[in-house]
Design a protein around this motif. Structure first.
Motif, short mmCIF file in Angstrom:
data_model
loop_
_atom_site.label_atom_id
_atom_site.label_comp_id
_atom_site.label_asym_id
_atom_site.label_seq_id
_atom_site.Cartn_x
_atom_site.Cartn_y
_atom_site.Cartn_z
N ALA A 224 -0.45 -4.95 -9.35
CA ALA A 224 -0.78 -5.15 -7.94
C ALA A 224 -2.05 -5.98 -7.78
O ALA A 224 -2.14 -6.83 -6.89
N LEU B 103 2.37 1.80 -3.54
CA LEU B 103 1.38 2.30 -4.49
C LEU B 103 1.03 3.76 -4.20
O LEU B 103 0.89 4.56 -5.13
N LEU C 183 -0.67 -0.56 -11.05
CA LEU C 183 -1.87 -0.92 -10.29
C LEU C 183 -2.46 -2.24 -10.80
O LEU C 183 -2.94 -3.06 -10.01
N LEU D 185 -9.39 -2.62 -13.88
CA LEU D 185 -9.49 -2.19 -12.49
C LEU D 185 -10.88 -1.68 -12.13
O LEU D 185 -11.21 -1.58 -10.95
N TRP E 60 -0.82 3.22 -13.97
CA TRP E 60 -1.94 2.29 -14.15
C TRP E 60 -1.43 0.87 -14.37
O TRP E 60 -2.03 -0.09 -13.86
N VAL F 67 1.62 7.03 -6.84
CA VAL F 67 0.62 8.05 -7.17
C VAL F 67 1.11 9.44 -6.77
O VAL F 67 0.91 10.42 -7.51
N GLN G 229 0.83 -1.21 0.00
CA GLN G 229 0.00 0.00 0.00
C GLN G 229 0.86 1.25 0.00
O GLN G 229 0.58 2.23 -0.72
N PRO H 144 -5.49 4.19 -4.31
CA PRO H 144 -4.57 4.72 -5.32
C PRO H 144 -5.22 4.91 -6.69
O PRO H 144 -4.96 5.91 -7.37
N ALA H 145 -6.08 3.96 -7.10
CA ALA H 145 -6.73 4.08 -8.41
C ALA H 145 -7.68 5.27 -8.45
O ALA H 145 -7.73 6.01 -9.45
N VAL I 206 -5.69 -1.48 -4.17
CA VAL I 206 -5.53 -0.53 -5.27
C VAL I 206 -6.69 0.45 -5.34
O VAL I 206 -6.66 1.37 -6.17
#
Length: 415
Positions: free
Chosen positions: A359, A333, A356, A392, A353, A337, A330, A371-372, A368
Protein backbone atom coordinates in the motif's frame (compact mmCIF):
# COMPACT_ATOMS: atom_id res chain seq x y z
CA UNK A 1 -75.24 68.24 -58.76
CA UNK A 2 -72.97 67.45 -55.89
CA UNK A 3 -69.43 66.62 -56.71
CA UNK A 4 -67.75 64.31 -54.20
CA UNK A 5 -64.03 64.49 -53.66
CA UNK A 6 -62.30 61.33 -54.67
CA UNK A 7 -61.56 59.02 -51.72
CA UNK A 8 -57.98 58.66 -50.71
CA UNK A 9 -56.64 55.31 -51.69
CA UNK A 10 -56.10 52.94 -48.73
CA UNK A 11 -52.46 51.84 -48.28
CA UNK A 12 -51.90 48.30 -49.43
CA UNK A 13 -49.92 46.22 -46.98
CA UNK A 14 -46.36 45.72 -48.09
CA UNK A 15 -45.40 42.16 -48.83
CA UNK A 16 -42.40 42.57 -46.54
CA UNK A 17 -43.75 44.43 -43.51
CA UNK A 18 -41.53 45.26 -40.57
CA UNK A 19 -43.09 42.41 -38.58
CA UNK A 20 -42.20 39.95 -41.34
CA UNK A 21 -38.65 41.25 -41.35
CA UNK A 22 -38.52 40.94 -37.56
CA UNK A 23 -39.76 37.36 -37.90
CA UNK A 24 -36.81 36.52 -40.09
CA UNK A 25 -34.42 37.83 -37.47
CA UNK A 26 -36.22 35.88 -34.76
CA UNK A 27 -35.95 32.72 -36.86
CA UNK A 28 -32.21 33.19 -37.18
CA UNK A 29 -31.87 33.69 -33.43
CA UNK A 30 -33.83 30.50 -32.85
CA UNK A 31 -31.55 28.39 -35.01
CA UNK A 32 -29.33 26.43 -32.64
CA UNK A 33 -27.48 23.16 -32.86
CA UNK A 34 -26.65 20.50 -30.32
CA UNK A 35 -23.52 18.53 -29.60
CA UNK A 36 -22.70 15.48 -27.47
CA UNK A 37 -21.33 16.71 -24.16
CA UNK A 38 -20.80 15.14 -20.75
CA UNK A 39 -23.40 16.62 -18.42
CA UNK A 40 -24.20 14.64 -15.28
CA UNK A 41 -27.53 16.29 -14.50
CA UNK A 42 -28.73 15.79 -18.10
CA UNK A 43 -27.57 12.15 -18.01
CA UNK A 44 -29.38 11.61 -14.71
CA UNK A 45 -32.56 13.12 -16.18
CA UNK A 46 -32.49 10.95 -19.31
CA UNK A 47 -31.78 7.80 -17.26
CA UNK A 48 -34.77 8.49 -15.01
CA UNK A 49 -36.94 9.17 -18.08
CA UNK A 50 -35.76 5.90 -19.64
CA UNK A 51 -36.64 4.10 -16.39
CA UNK A 52 -40.18 5.56 -16.68
CA UNK A 53 -40.04 7.29 -13.30
CA UNK A 54 -41.53 10.73 -12.62
CA UNK A 55 -38.80 13.35 -12.30
CA UNK A 56 -38.95 16.67 -10.47
CA UNK A 57 -36.38 19.32 -11.39
CA UNK A 58 -35.61 21.77 -8.58
CA UNK A 59 -33.94 25.05 -9.46
CA UNK A 60 -34.04 28.79 -9.21
CA UNK A 61 -36.12 30.72 -11.78
CA UNK A 62 -34.51 31.41 -15.12
CA UNK A 63 -31.80 28.74 -15.14
CA UNK A 64 -33.19 26.79 -18.08
CA UNK A 65 -35.41 24.02 -16.66
CA UNK A 66 -38.13 24.59 -19.26
CA UNK A 67 -35.58 24.97 -22.07
CA UNK A 68 -33.92 21.69 -21.05
CA UNK A 69 -37.27 19.88 -21.18
CA UNK A 70 -38.07 21.38 -24.57
CA UNK A 71 -34.71 20.24 -25.93
CA UNK A 72 -35.13 16.81 -24.33
CA UNK A 73 -38.51 16.34 -26.02
CA UNK A 74 -37.03 17.33 -29.38
CA UNK A 75 -34.06 15.01 -28.96
CA UNK A 76 -36.30 12.07 -28.05
CA UNK A 77 -38.81 12.96 -30.79
CA UNK A 78 -41.61 13.17 -28.22
CA UNK A 79 -44.46 15.69 -28.43
CA UNK A 80 -44.21 18.05 -25.44
CA UNK A 81 -47.34 18.87 -23.45
CA UNK A 82 -46.83 21.61 -20.86
CA UNK A 83 -49.30 22.03 -18.02
CA UNK A 84 -48.84 24.89 -15.54
CA UNK A 85 -50.02 23.17 -12.37
CA UNK A 86 -50.56 26.37 -10.37
CA UNK A 87 -53.19 27.80 -12.77
CA UNK A 88 -55.36 24.67 -12.86
CA UNK A 89 -58.17 23.46 -10.65
CA UNK A 90 -58.15 20.03 -8.98
CA UNK A 91 -60.86 18.90 -11.41
CA UNK A 92 -58.46 19.52 -14.31
CA UNK A 93 -56.49 16.49 -13.10
CA UNK A 94 -59.14 14.36 -11.40
CA UNK A 95 -61.66 14.92 -14.21
CA UNK A 96 -64.85 16.91 -14.65
CA UNK A 97 -68.08 15.08 -13.69
CA UNK A 98 -70.36 14.48 -16.67
CA UNK A 99 -73.87 13.29 -15.87
CA UNK A 100 -75.25 10.77 -18.32
CA UNK A 101 -78.83 9.77 -19.09
CA UNK A 102 -79.10 7.44 -16.11
CA UNK A 103 -76.44 8.25 -13.52
CA UNK A 104 -78.04 5.88 -10.99
CA UNK A 105 -77.23 2.99 -13.32
CA UNK A 106 -74.26 4.17 -15.32
CA UNK A 107 -72.62 6.35 -12.67
CA UNK A 108 -71.06 9.75 -13.27
CA UNK A 109 -68.19 9.78 -15.74
CA UNK A 110 -65.11 11.91 -15.05
CA UNK A 111 -64.23 13.68 -18.28
CA UNK A 112 -60.50 14.34 -18.77
CA UNK A 113 -59.09 17.68 -20.00
CA UNK A 114 -58.12 18.16 -23.63
CA UNK A 115 -54.36 17.85 -23.02
CA UNK A 116 -54.82 14.36 -21.61
CA UNK A 117 -56.97 13.36 -24.58
CA UNK A 118 -54.24 14.55 -26.96
CA UNK A 119 -51.62 12.50 -25.15
CA UNK A 120 -53.75 9.38 -25.31
CA UNK A 121 -54.43 9.87 -29.01
CA UNK A 122 -50.72 10.35 -29.71
CA UNK A 123 -49.84 7.28 -27.66
CA UNK A 124 -46.57 8.88 -26.56
CA UNK A 125 -45.25 12.18 -25.32
CA UNK A 126 -43.56 14.12 -22.55
CA UNK A 127 -45.94 15.57 -19.97
CA UNK A 128 -44.28 18.58 -18.34
CA UNK A 129 -45.91 19.73 -15.09
CA UNK A 130 -44.42 23.17 -14.52
CA UNK A 131 -44.54 25.43 -11.44
CA UNK A 132 -45.37 22.52 -9.16
CA UNK A 133 -44.32 24.32 -5.97
CA UNK A 134 -46.86 27.09 -6.58
CA UNK A 135 -49.77 24.66 -6.87
CA UNK A 136 -52.03 24.79 -3.77
CA UNK A 137 -52.49 21.65 -1.64
CA UNK A 138 -55.81 20.73 -3.28
CA UNK A 139 -54.18 20.66 -6.72
CA UNK A 140 -51.22 18.68 -5.38
CA UNK A 141 -53.66 16.12 -3.98
CA UNK A 142 -55.32 15.79 -7.38
CA UNK A 143 -51.90 15.26 -9.00
CA UNK A 144 -51.19 12.20 -6.85
CA UNK A 145 -53.15 9.90 -9.13
CA UNK A 146 -51.67 11.44 -12.28
CA UNK A 147 -48.11 10.87 -11.10
CA UNK A 148 -48.51 7.45 -9.50
CA UNK A 149 -51.32 5.74 -11.41
CA UNK A 150 -50.95 7.79 -14.61
CA UNK A 151 -54.69 8.40 -14.73
CA UNK A 152 -56.40 11.67 -15.62
CA UNK A 153 -60.10 11.45 -15.02
CA UNK A 154 -61.31 8.27 -16.73
CA UNK A 155 -58.29 8.12 -19.05
CA UNK A 156 -55.12 6.16 -18.44
CA UNK A 157 -51.99 7.65 -19.98
CA UNK A 158 -50.30 5.20 -22.37
CA UNK A 159 -46.90 3.65 -21.52
CA UNK A 160 -45.22 5.89 -24.09
CA UNK A 161 -45.88 9.00 -21.97
CA UNK A 162 -43.15 10.17 -19.58
CA UNK A 163 -43.76 12.64 -16.73
CA UNK A 164 -41.34 15.39 -15.75
CA UNK A 165 -42.12 18.28 -13.40
CA UNK A 166 -40.29 21.45 -12.40
CA UNK A 167 -40.43 23.56 -9.27
CA UNK A 168 -38.76 26.52 -7.65
CA UNK A 169 -37.69 26.46 -4.00
CA UNK A 170 -40.32 28.01 -1.79
CA UNK A 171 -38.03 30.95 -1.03
CA UNK A 172 -37.94 31.94 -4.71
CA UNK A 173 -41.36 30.76 -5.84
CA UNK A 174 -44.24 33.16 -6.41
CA UNK A 175 -46.62 32.43 -3.54
CA UNK A 176 -44.96 29.04 -3.13
CA UNK A 177 -46.03 25.99 -1.13
CA UNK A 178 -44.03 23.10 0.21
CA UNK A 179 -44.75 19.86 -1.62
CA UNK A 180 -46.96 17.46 0.30
CA UNK A 181 -45.09 14.33 1.50
CA UNK A 182 -47.26 11.89 -0.53
CA UNK A 183 -46.58 13.82 -3.76
CA UNK A 184 -42.88 14.42 -3.03
CA UNK A 185 -42.32 10.71 -2.36
CA UNK A 186 -43.48 9.84 -5.88
CA UNK A 187 -40.70 11.77 -7.67
CA UNK A 188 -37.02 11.45 -8.41
CA UNK A 189 -35.76 14.85 -7.24
CA UNK A 190 -32.92 16.35 -9.27
CA UNK A 191 -31.25 19.64 -8.40
CA UNK A 192 -30.96 21.66 -11.62
CA UNK A 193 -28.15 24.18 -11.75
CA UNK A 194 -26.53 26.12 -14.54
CA UNK A 195 -22.97 25.52 -15.71
CA UNK A 196 -21.15 28.64 -16.84
CA UNK A 197 -19.44 27.14 -19.88
CA UNK A 198 -22.61 25.35 -20.98
CA UNK A 199 -24.60 28.60 -20.86
CA UNK A 200 -21.92 30.55 -22.72
CA UNK A 201 -21.61 27.92 -25.44
CA UNK A 202 -25.39 27.60 -25.64
CA UNK A 203 -25.87 31.34 -26.09
CA UNK A 204 -23.35 31.01 -28.91
CA UNK A 205 -25.73 28.59 -30.62
CA UNK A 206 -24.65 25.13 -29.39
CA UNK A 207 -26.34 23.32 -26.50
CA UNK A 208 -25.67 19.85 -25.04
CA UNK A 209 -27.62 17.05 -26.67
CA UNK A 210 -29.93 14.94 -24.53
CA UNK A 211 -29.93 11.32 -25.63
CA UNK A 212 -31.35 8.22 -24.05
CA UNK A 213 -28.71 5.99 -22.47
CA UNK A 214 -27.39 3.04 -24.42
CA UNK A 215 -28.47 0.00 -22.46
CA UNK A 216 -26.54 -3.25 -22.91
CA UNK A 217 -29.11 -6.10 -23.08
CA UNK A 218 -26.46 -8.71 -22.25
CA UNK A 219 -25.97 -7.04 -18.85
CA UNK A 220 -29.64 -6.80 -17.86
CA UNK A 221 -29.74 -9.93 -15.66
CA UNK A 222 -26.54 -9.00 -13.85
CA UNK A 223 -27.75 -5.40 -13.43
CA UNK A 224 -30.98 -6.53 -11.76
CA UNK A 225 -29.10 -8.90 -9.43
CA UNK A 226 -26.64 -6.14 -8.53
CA UNK A 227 -29.39 -3.59 -7.86
CA UNK A 228 -31.36 -5.96 -5.62
CA UNK A 229 -28.25 -6.98 -3.74
CA UNK A 230 -27.19 -3.35 -3.22
CA UNK A 231 -30.52 -2.22 -1.77
CA UNK A 232 -31.24 -5.36 0.25
CA UNK A 233 -27.74 -5.51 1.76
CA UNK A 234 -28.10 -2.01 3.15
CA UNK A 235 -31.68 -2.39 4.40
CA UNK A 236 -30.87 -5.72 6.06
CA UNK A 237 -28.14 -3.99 8.06
CA UNK A 238 -30.09 -0.73 8.57
CA UNK A 239 -33.78 -1.65 8.98
CA UNK A 240 -34.68 1.85 10.21
CA UNK A 241 -33.94 3.18 6.72
CA UNK A 242 -36.84 1.27 5.17
CA UNK A 243 -39.22 4.08 6.08
CA UNK A 244 -37.93 7.33 7.53
CA UNK A 245 -40.12 10.38 6.99
CA UNK A 246 -38.30 13.64 7.82
CA UNK A 247 -39.48 15.69 10.76
CA UNK A 248 -39.43 19.12 9.09
CA UNK A 249 -41.94 20.35 6.51
CA UNK A 250 -39.25 21.43 4.06
CA UNK A 251 -37.45 18.08 4.06
CA UNK A 252 -40.74 16.17 3.77
CA UNK A 253 -41.23 18.03 0.47
CA UNK A 254 -38.04 16.46 -0.93
CA UNK A 255 -36.66 12.93 -1.29
CA UNK A 256 -36.84 10.57 1.70
CA UNK A 257 -36.72 6.78 2.26
CA UNK A 258 -39.88 4.70 1.98
CA UNK A 259 -40.65 1.31 0.44
CA UNK A 260 -41.87 3.16 -2.66
CA UNK A 261 -38.72 5.27 -3.03
CA UNK A 262 -36.48 2.22 -2.39
CA UNK A 263 -38.27 0.43 -5.22
CA UNK A 264 -37.56 3.44 -7.45
CA UNK A 265 -33.93 3.42 -6.30
CA UNK A 266 -33.56 -0.24 -7.18
CA UNK A 267 -34.86 0.43 -10.68
CA UNK A 268 -32.50 3.36 -11.16
CA UNK A 269 -29.47 1.34 -10.00
CA UNK A 270 -30.35 -1.39 -12.50
CA UNK A 271 -30.69 1.14 -15.35
CA UNK A 272 -27.49 2.97 -14.37
CA UNK A 273 -25.60 -0.34 -14.20
CA UNK A 274 -26.93 -1.50 -17.59
CA UNK A 275 -25.98 1.88 -19.09
CA UNK A 276 -22.54 1.89 -17.40
CA UNK A 277 -23.32 5.33 -15.97
CA UNK A 278 -20.73 7.22 -13.96
CA UNK A 279 -20.73 7.25 -10.17
CA UNK A 280 -21.68 10.95 -10.20
CA UNK A 281 -24.82 10.20 -12.20
CA UNK A 282 -25.69 7.27 -9.92
CA UNK A 283 -25.14 9.49 -6.88
CA UNK A 284 -27.55 12.14 -8.17
CA UNK A 285 -30.23 9.55 -8.87
CA UNK A 286 -29.91 7.73 -5.54
CA UNK A 287 -29.79 10.88 -3.41
CA UNK A 288 -32.65 12.31 -5.46
CA UNK A 289 -34.83 9.34 -4.54
CA UNK A 290 -34.09 8.49 -0.87
CA UNK A 291 -32.34 11.67 0.25
CA UNK A 292 -28.75 12.55 1.10
CA UNK A 293 -28.40 10.57 4.33
CA UNK A 294 -29.73 7.22 3.14
CA UNK A 295 -28.28 7.89 -0.30
CA UNK A 296 -24.72 8.31 0.96
CA UNK A 297 -25.07 5.17 3.08
CA UNK A 298 -26.20 3.23 0.03
CA UNK A 299 -23.38 4.60 -2.13
CA UNK A 300 -20.84 3.64 0.54
CA UNK A 301 -22.37 0.18 0.80
CA UNK A 302 -22.20 -0.23 -3.00
CA UNK A 303 -18.55 0.81 -2.99
CA UNK A 304 -17.74 -1.83 -0.40
CA UNK A 305 -19.68 -4.58 -2.14
CA UNK A 306 -16.84 -5.07 -4.62
CA UNK A 307 -13.96 -4.75 -2.16
CA UNK A 308 -11.61 -7.73 -2.09
CA UNK A 309 -12.04 -10.29 0.67
CA UNK A 310 -9.40 -9.75 3.40
CA UNK A 311 -8.87 -13.50 3.66
CA UNK A 312 -8.05 -13.71 -0.05
CA UNK A 313 -5.54 -10.88 0.33
CA UNK A 314 -3.88 -12.52 3.34
CA UNK A 315 -3.61 -15.83 1.51
CA UNK A 316 -1.55 -14.30 -1.33
CA UNK A 317 -0.25 -10.78 -0.58
CA UNK A 318 2.03 -10.77 -3.63
CA UNK A 319 -0.93 -11.07 -6.02
CA UNK A 320 -3.15 -8.61 -4.15
CA UNK A 321 -4.67 -5.65 -6.02
CA UNK A 322 -5.63 -2.78 -3.73
CA UNK A 323 -8.26 -0.16 -4.68
CA UNK A 324 -6.90 3.10 -6.04
CA UNK A 325 -9.47 5.31 -4.27
CA UNK A 326 -8.15 6.40 -0.90
CA UNK A 327 -11.28 5.74 1.17
CA UNK A 328 -11.72 2.28 -0.33
CA UNK A 329 -8.05 1.42 0.16
CA UNK A 330 -8.33 2.52 3.80
CA UNK A 331 -11.37 0.28 4.25
CA UNK A 332 -9.51 -2.72 2.77
CA UNK A 333 -6.48 -2.22 5.01
CA UNK A 334 -8.68 -1.83 8.08
CA UNK A 335 -10.47 -5.05 7.07
CA UNK A 336 -7.17 -6.91 6.77
CA UNK A 337 -6.10 -5.84 10.27
CA UNK A 338 -9.52 -6.77 11.65
CA UNK A 339 -9.20 -10.23 10.06
CA UNK A 340 -5.82 -10.76 11.75
CA UNK A 341 -7.31 -9.62 15.06
CA UNK A 342 -10.08 -12.21 14.75
CA UNK A 343 -7.57 -15.03 14.06
CA UNK A 344 -4.08 -13.96 15.11
CA UNK A 345 -1.46 -16.24 13.56
CA UNK A 346 2.17 -15.54 12.73
CA UNK A 347 1.76 -16.19 8.99
CA UNK A 348 -1.30 -13.94 8.77
CA UNK A 349 0.46 -11.20 10.75
CA UNK A 350 3.43 -11.30 8.36
CA UNK A 351 1.11 -11.29 5.34
CA UNK A 352 -0.67 -8.20 6.68
CA UNK A 353 2.67 -6.35 6.92
CA UNK A 354 3.43 -7.29 3.33
CA UNK A 355 0.09 -5.78 2.28
CA UNK A 356 0.85 -2.57 4.16
CA UNK A 357 4.20 -2.31 2.39
CA UNK A 358 2.47 -2.73 -0.97
CA UNK A 359 0.00 0.00 0.00
CA UNK A 360 2.88 2.39 0.75
CA UNK A 361 4.58 1.59 -2.54
CA UNK A 362 1.44 2.06 -4.65
CA UNK A 363 -0.47 4.84 -2.91
CA UNK A 364 -0.58 7.53 -0.27
CA UNK A 365 1.68 6.52 2.67
CA UNK A 366 -0.49 8.17 5.33
CA UNK A 367 -3.24 5.59 4.76
CA UNK A 368 -1.15 2.87 6.44
CA UNK A 369 -0.42 4.76 9.66
CA UNK A 370 -3.48 3.65 11.64
CA UNK A 371 -3.52 0.06 10.31
CA UNK A 372 0.23 -0.30 10.98
CA UNK A 373 -0.10 1.04 14.52
CA UNK A 374 -2.99 -1.33 15.24
CA UNK A 375 -1.26 -4.30 13.63
CA UNK A 376 1.84 -3.74 15.75
CA UNK A 377 -0.24 -4.14 18.92
CA UNK A 378 -1.31 -7.65 17.78
CA UNK A 379 2.24 -9.05 17.94
CA UNK A 380 2.89 -12.03 20.23
CA UNK A 381 6.08 -12.27 22.29
CA UNK A 382 7.46 -15.18 20.27
CA UNK A 383 6.88 -13.52 16.89
CA UNK A 384 9.91 -12.02 15.26
CA UNK A 385 9.54 -8.58 13.78
CA UNK A 386 9.51 -8.89 9.97
CA UNK A 387 12.03 -6.90 7.96
CA UNK A 388 9.20 -5.17 6.10
CA UNK A 389 8.36 -3.18 9.25
CA UNK A 390 11.53 -1.16 8.79
CA UNK A 391 10.15 0.13 5.47
CA UNK A 392 7.08 1.42 7.29
CA UNK A 393 8.74 2.79 10.42
CA UNK A 394 9.82 6.02 8.75
CA UNK A 395 6.33 6.60 7.33
CA UNK A 396 4.64 6.10 10.69
CA UNK A 397 7.21 8.27 12.49
CA UNK A 398 6.85 11.15 10.01
CA UNK A 399 3.05 10.99 10.10
CA UNK A 400 2.92 10.97 13.90
CA UNK A 401 5.33 13.91 14.04
CA UNK A 402 3.12 15.80 11.59
CA UNK A 403 0.05 15.06 13.71
CA UNK A 404 1.76 16.34 16.85
CA UNK A 405 2.87 19.50 15.03
CA UNK A 406 -0.67 20.09 13.75
CA UNK A 407 -2.03 19.65 17.26
CA UNK A 408 0.44 22.22 18.63
CA UNK A 409 -0.55 24.71 15.91
CA UNK A 410 -4.22 24.21 16.70
CA UNK A 411 -3.63 24.78 20.41
CA UNK A 412 -1.61 27.94 19.78
CA UNK A 413 -4.23 29.27 17.36
CA UNK A 414 -6.90 28.81 20.00
CA UNK A 415 -5.08 30.94 22.57
Amino acid sequence: MTVHAPCAALPTPASDSQLDVAGELLALLGEVQTEPRTNTQLEALTLAVAADLPVLLWGEPGIGKTAALTQLAQSLDLPLTTVIASVHEPSDFSGLPVIGEDPATQGVAMAPPDWAVRLVRAGRGLLFLDELSTAPPAVQAALLRVVLERRVGALELPPGVRIVAAANPRSSAADGWELSPPLANRFVHLQWTHEHDVVVRGLGGTWPRATLPRLAPESFAAAVVFARRAVCTLLAARPKLVHQMPTTETRRGGPWPSPRSWEMTLRLIAFATAADASRDVLSQLIRGTVGDGAGFELLTSIDRMDLPDPEVLLADPAAAELPTRGDLRQAVLDGVVAAVRRRPERSRWDAAWSLLVKAVETGAPDLVVVPATTLATLRRDNWEVPASIERLAAVVSVSQSADRAAARVAVEAGR
